[in-house]
Design a protein around this motif. Structure first.
Motif, mmCIF file in Angstrom:
data_model
loop_
_atom_site.group_PDB
_atom_site.id
_atom_site.type_symbol
_atom_site.label_atom_id
_atom_site.label_comp_id
_atom_site.label_asym_id
_atom_site.label_seq_id
_atom_site.Cartn_x
_atom_site.Cartn_y
_atom_site.Cartn_z
ATOM 1 N N MET A 175 0.828 -1.206 0.000
ATOM 2 C CA MET A 175 0.000 0.000 0.000
ATOM 3 C C MET A 175 0.863 1.258 0.000
ATOM 4 S SD MET A 175 -2.878 -1.135 2.765
ATOM 5 C CE MET A 175 -3.505 -2.813 2.722
ATOM 6 N N ALA A 176 1.974 1.215 0.733
ATOM 7 C CA ALA A 176 2.886 2.360 0.742
ATOM 8 C C ALA A 176 3.462 2.608 -0.645
ATOM 9 C CB ALA A 176 4.006 2.122 1.757
ATOM 10 N N LEU A 177 3.817 1.526 -1.344
ATOM 11 C CA LEU A 177 4.322 1.680 -2.710
ATOM 12 C C LEU A 177 3.249 2.256 -3.632
ATOM 13 C CD1 LEU A 177 6.433 -1.572 -3.271
ATOM 14 C CD2 LEU A 177 7.194 0.675 -2.477
ATOM 15 N N LEU A 178 2.007 1.792 -3.477
ATOM 16 C CA LEU A 178 0.903 2.331 -4.269
ATOM 17 C C LEU A 178 0.727 3.816 -4.004
ATOM 18 C CD1 LEU A 178 -1.773 -0.518 -3.961
ATOM 19 C CD2 LEU A 178 -0.584 0.187 -6.042
ATOM 20 N N TRP A 179 0.811 4.191 -2.739
ATOM 21 C CA TRP A 179 0.653 5.607 -2.387
ATOM 22 C C TRP A 179 1.776 6.435 -2.995
ATOM 23 C CZ3 TRP A 179 3.514 9.261 0.266
ATOM 24 C CH2 TRP A 179 2.832 10.443 0.600
ATOM 25 N N LEU A 180 3.010 5.965 -2.873
ATOM 26 C CA LEU A 180 4.147 6.706 -3.409
ATOM 27 C C LEU A 180 4.078 6.822 -4.932
ATOM 28 C CD1 LEU A 180 6.978 5.158 -1.209
ATOM 29 C CD2 LEU A 180 6.215 7.537 -1.147
ATOM 30 N N ALA A 181 3.568 5.768 -5.585
ATOM 31 C CA ALA A 181 3.583 5.745 -7.046
ATOM 32 C C ALA A 181 2.388 6.446 -7.678
ATOM 33 C CB ALA A 181 3.644 4.291 -7.532
#
Length: 295
Positions: A175-181
């Protein structure tokens, strides 16, 4: 570790276990393009002003979730088949514990899906489960006799809570990667941030229970509650990493001028925490001498 890409390297394992393992991988591999296509189409419609999903897109997403549910059922069947074949709970080695991590990650997805709705959640879950299954395929899946130290009623409870907590931390990391991307500058980013935070909190709770149950088990098996074994030490470090962030957020980090930088802090701790989790799980098992080398 072996150089195989599927669990078929173990000559003594049942055909049923092999078939369910491969079926799990195939089904999640089929769900990934469906989920990714839905996310791409939905986001394209949002950018062109489409506020609501047409009926065909809703049904497309339902199809993707149905395939993911079938993969989850296949994962469950894989675990049951191994349990029936080995004659003991499948928690005793790396590939077996990885199956539980994949199962926990998928379970976290279905719980999250009940509370939030944003594009990419399904695809993220598929990527995570496929990654865990791919790593498990690198190991020899042949069943082995259960070590004396593992012949305890604590085996299921301790390993299950730890592995599902790892699955939750992996979900928070994705989820953190999704948010960052994708969602860093969008309103829906608040939803992703909140979901990642609550998933970390859930994993932290399970890890706490896992550490406590492991201490009680260690007292029975080795005559002491805590011995600063590398696995124990790094589990505690993992606990502190997530605990520091959750403590900060609970004690005012989500209020006042600091609120604006909270999503970025959340993403950084989700990534850092999962990096420490990976070392606790893989690094300690293969790089440091430990009483937990069987895991």
């Amino acid at each position: 570790m072996s150089s195989t890409s599927s669990p078929s390297s173990g000559g003594g394992q049942s055909a049923m276990y092999e078939q369910f393992w491969r079926l799990s991988f195939i089904v999640f591999a089929a769900a990934l393009p469906l989920s990714a296509a839905h996310a791409i189409i939905r986001q394209a419609r949002r950018r062109t002003g489409g506020a609501h999903d047409p009926a065909w897109l809703v049904w497309f997403r339902r199809l993707a979730n149905l395939v993911i549910a079938a993969g989850f059922a296949a994962l469950t069947a894989t675990i049951i088949a191994r349990w029936n074949e080995a004659g003991y709970p499948p928690f005793s080695n790396m590939p077996e514990s990885l199956m539980w991590m994949a199962w926990g990650l998928c379970a976290v997805y279905f719980v999250a899906r009940c509370f939030v709705d944003f594009s990419g959640l399904e695809a993220g879950a598929c990527v995570g489960v496929l990654a865990v299954l791919a790593v498990s395929g690198l190991f020899d899946h042949a069943p082995r006799p259960l070590m004396p130290a593992l012949q305890s009623n604590w085996l299921i409870f301790h390993v299950l809570t730890c592995m599902i907590s790892y699955g939750a931390f992996f979900a928070a990391f994705l989820m953190a990667l999704l948010w960052l991307a994708f969602w860093r500058r969008r309103e829906s980013g608040k939803v992703v941030d909140a979901l990642s935070y609550h998933t970390m909190a859930f994993g932290f709770l399970l890890l706490t229970v896992g550490i406590i149950s492991g201490s009680v088990w260690a007292r029975q098996a080795w005559g002491r509650y805590w011995g600063w074994d590398p696995k124990e030490t790094w589990s505690l470090i993992t606990w502190f990493v997530y605990g520091i962030y959750l403590h900060y957020r609970l004690l005012g980090g989500s209020r006042g001028p600091r609120q604006e930088r909270l999503p970025m802090l959340n993403a950084l701790f989700a990534v850092l925490g999962f990096a420490v989790t990976l070392f606790t799980y893989f690094g300690v098992s293969y790089l440091l001498p430990s009483l937990h080398s069987y895991s």
